[in-house]
Design a protein around this motif. Structure first.
Motif, short mmCIF file in Angstrom:
data_model
loop_
_atom_site.label_atom_id
_atom_site.label_comp_id
_atom_site.label_asym_id
_atom_site.label_seq_id
_atom_site.Cartn_x
_atom_site.Cartn_y
_atom_site.Cartn_z
N LEU A 184 11.86 -10.00 -0.80
CA LEU A 184 10.87 -9.02 -1.46
C LEU A 184 9.57 -10.47 -1.99
N LYS A 185 10.17 -11.11 -2.62
CA LYS A 185 8.63 -11.70 -3.11
C LYS A 185 7.94 -12.63 -1.88
N PHE A 186 8.86 -12.46 -0.63
CA PHE A 186 8.18 -13.13 0.63
C PHE A 186 7.33 -12.23 0.85
N VAL A 187 7.92 -10.68 1.35
CA VAL A 187 7.01 -10.12 2.31
C VAL A 187 5.82 -9.90 1.42
N GLN A 188 5.76 -9.64 0.17
CA GLN A 188 4.78 -9.36 -0.86
C GLN A 188 4.29 -10.37 -1.41
N ALA A 189 4.29 -11.78 -0.80
CA ALA A 189 3.33 -12.56 -0.55
C ALA A 189 1.92 -13.29 0.62
N ILE A 190 3.08 -12.34 1.81
CA ILE A 190 2.62 -11.82 3.32
C ILE A 190 1.50 -11.29 2.37
N LEU A 191 1.78 -10.42 2.10
CA LEU A 191 0.65 -8.72 1.84
C LEU A 191 0.07 -9.75 0.85
N GLU A 192 -0.18 -9.82 0.07
CA GLU A 192 -1.40 -10.24 -0.80
C GLU A 192 -1.96 -11.30 0.17
N ASP A 193 -1.91 -11.86 0.64
CA ASP A 193 -2.22 -13.52 1.38
C ASP A 193 -3.67 -12.05 2.60
N TYR A 218 -12.63 -1.24 3.52
CA TYR A 218 -11.27 -1.98 2.70
C TYR A 218 -11.02 -2.01 1.93
N SER A 219 -10.21 -0.77 1.21
CA SER A 219 -9.97 -0.80 -0.28
C SER A 219 -8.02 -0.37 -1.05
N GLY A 220 -7.87 -1.33 -0.37
CA GLY A 220 -6.70 -2.09 -0.39
C GLY A 220 -5.24 -1.52 0.60
N ILE A 221 -4.51 -2.19 0.61
CA ILE A 221 -2.91 -1.31 1.69
C ILE A 221 -2.24 -0.75 0.81
N SER A 222 -2.12 0.73 1.92
CA SER A 222 -1.15 1.81 1.60
C SER A 222 -0.30 1.48 1.93
N PRO A 223 1.25 2.10 0.70
CA PRO A 223 2.59 1.64 1.68
C PRO A 223 2.64 2.72 2.84
N TYR A 224 1.99 4.12 2.89
CA TYR A 224 2.03 4.85 3.66
C TYR A 224 1.37 5.04 4.74
N VAL A 225 1.58 4.06 6.21
CA VAL A 225 0.71 3.22 7.28
C VAL A 225 0.87 4.11 8.31
N LEU A 243 1.88 -6.61 10.04
CA LEU A 243 1.67 -5.65 8.78
C LEU A 243 1.97 -5.18 8.96
N ILE A 244 2.32 -3.76 9.79
CA ILE A 244 2.84 -2.66 9.04
C ILE A 244 4.22 -2.99 9.30
N SER A 245 5.12 -3.58 9.69
CA SER A 245 6.35 -3.82 9.54
C SER A 245 6.33 -4.50 8.58
N TYR A 246 5.40 -5.51 8.01
CA TYR A 246 5.98 -6.04 6.21
C TYR A 246 5.51 -5.00 5.70
N ILE A 247 4.76 -3.94 5.57
CA ILE A 247 4.66 -2.80 4.47
C ILE A 247 6.09 -1.79 4.52
N LYS A 248 6.29 -1.30 5.64
CA LYS A 248 7.70 -0.92 5.39
C LYS A 248 8.84 -1.96 5.29
N ARG A 249 9.20 -3.22 5.52
CA ARG A 249 10.55 -4.07 5.22
C ARG A 249 9.89 -3.85 3.74
N SER A 250 9.02 -4.09 3.23
CA SER A 250 8.74 -3.96 1.47
C SER A 250 9.16 -2.83 0.88
N GLN A 251 8.87 -1.66 1.97
CA GLN A 251 9.10 -0.55 0.67
C GLN A 251 11.14 -0.13 1.29
#
Length: 479
Positions: free
Chosen positions: A274-283, A294-301, A324-332
């Motif tokens: 989770l830390k690894f995935v979150q780091a990618i999303l933050e980058d 752009y107003s941020g990344i939504s978990p509902y993509v 990126l979508i796959s990383y968001i889903k994986r984080s969820q």
């Protein structure tokens, strides 16, 4: 006077013996000549029949074998068809044990027959592709099958080949999953195994329906019914809840032998991931923070557009980046799994999932994972139930295939009786021996008779020459 002289000359052979005299001498011993001739002829015929002729004589029958997909020249298990298997030691031994002829075949020596290659087979192709077919000819060396009806043995041999090779290979087909391998695999792999196994069984029935018809009955049911029954096993209503338990609850990498320490280790892996995935999303967020709109990344993509609606605000993923979508889903998914696996851990209650650390998980007593371990093992029984149902369907498929090959493997003979070849006709041999033996015995009888006649003639001559001398002596005495 001249005619009498001419007749006498015709009756005399080169040795000065008349033909009449020859036949006269033989005629006196004709019964002895016939008896000797008959004895020698019978002896010769018997020796020829039971010793000499069988070694050169053979019996043969030609036939064709037809079974499902036989034109592919393959056995039921997919291995290449080899007609020489018909004369293998295994098949010959099985033919000897044929229930209908067991007593008749009792004296056969299988080892001796195999070693001497007393059973031979030849193949002759009679049609070309795509429906390739052959006629096979079995030949038996008669001296190895004394007292046995060769027709019976050849038919027993083909029956043994059908039951011991063709049908047996069908019976050995195994579409079942190995229970040990299945149990030791993770639930994720087990789900994949069951999905694949069901597809294989359904496809196999499809192949048989192509060859026959859906209504073709085997083991009391149509092929179509057999296929439908498999389709109802591990259906969507069974598969979807199982899949949900794997992805939502985080049971993917466990199996029935799960222990508390294994659950703790898995949660720590999820925290690290989770830390690894979150780091990618933050980058990615930092990279796009200056992009207009752009107003941020939504978990509902939305996977198609890369945009979504969350709480009335539009969130845009630049370019609809699928990775990126796959990383968001994986984080969820990871957060859901950590939340479920730790829900009975009192020491972690109230801690947001994103704030849980590996050290925090490590400090949780193993006893707090007992509840989730029991739940995983209960889930294991659900998977085993599907495993057993599909393995039962796999066993039925094997039985169906075996029944089809047993019932629809046909051996068609060109004749009802074995044909003879090699050797010589006993009648010809008997006639030849009789003629030769008669000539030999007649010759012997003639010479023995002539010798006796000459001896007797000489004795008569000596006796006749003595009589005048005796008369002269008598007359001298009287004077």
């Amino acid at each position: 006077m001249n005619e009498e002289k001419k007749e006498n000359q015709n009756d005399v052979d080169e040795g000065g013996v008349s033909v009449r005299e020859i036949f006269g001498i033989i005629g006196k011993k004709i019964w002895a000549v016939l008896l000797g001739t008959i004895v020698v002829t019978l002896a010769a015929v018997l020796i020829f029949m039971f010793a000499l002729n069988p070694a050169k004589q053979s019996k043969n029958m030609s036939f064709a074998i037809k079974y499902p997909f036989s034109s592919d020249l393959k056995y039921p298990d997919g291995s290449m068809f080899d007609y020489r298997d018909i004369v293998s030691e295994e098949v010959i031994a099985a033919a000897k044990e044929n229930a209908d002829y067991k007593e008749e075949f009792a004296s056969l020596d299988v080892k001796k027959i195999v070693k001497a290659e007393a059973v031979e087979i030849f193949a002759r192709q009679i049609s070309e592709e795509p429906e390739v077919s052959y006629v096979y000819t079995l030949t038996l060396k008669s001296n190895f099958f004394s007292g046995v009806n060769e027709t019976h043995f050849i038919k027993a041999l083909t029956q043994a080949f059908v039951s011991k090779v063709i049908a047996a290979k069908a019976a050995d087909l195994d579409y079942k999953l190995d229970e040990k391998v299945f149990s030791e695999a993770s639930y994720k792999d087990q789900l994949a195994f069951l999905t694949e196994q069901k597809a294989i069984i359904v496809n196999q029935y499809g192949e048989w329906i192509k060859e026959y018809k859906e209504g073709y009955r085997v083991l009391g049911k149509s092929l179509g019914t057999h296929r439908t029954e498999v389709k109802t096993v591990f259906a969507d209503k069974d598969r979807d809840p199982i899949e949900n338990n794997l992805t939502v609850k985080g049971f993917e990498y466990f199996n029935g032998s799960v222990e508390a320490a294994e659950v703790k280790s898995r949660i720590k892996q999820l925290v690290t991931e989770l830390k690894f995935v979150q780091a990618i999303l933050e980058d990615f967020g930092n990279y796009n923070s200056g992009v207009a709109g752009y107003s941020g990344i939504s978990p509902y993509v939305d996977e198609n557009t890369g945009s979504s609606d969350s709480s009335g605000n539009t969130t845009v993923i630049v370019g609809g980046n699928s990775e990126l979508i796959s990383y968001i889903k994986r984080s969820q998914t990871i957060q859901q799994q950590i939340m479920y696996l730790t829900r009975q851990c009192t020491s972690l209650k109230g801690t947001p999932v994103k704030n849980i650390t590996e050290d925090a998980v490590e400090s949780v007593p193993l006893s707090e994972f007992d509840g989730i371990v029991n739940e995983i093992k209960i889930f294991n029984t659900e998977l085993l139930e599907q495993f057993n149902l599909l393995n039962e369907s796999a066993g039925t498929l094997t039985d169906v295939i075996h029944e089809i090959y047993s019932k629809d493997t046909l051996v068609t003979f060109e004749s009802n009786k074995a044909n003879s070849s090699g050797g010589t006709s006993v009648l010809i041999v008997g006639v030849a021996v009789f003629v030769i033996a008669f000539f030999v015995f007649a010759t012997i009888a003639y010479f023995l008779g002539r010798k006796s006649a000459i001896t007797k003639k000489k004795a008569n001559a000596v006796s006749a020459s003595k009589e005048p001398l005796e008369k002269t002596d008598d007359s001298e005495k009287s004077e």
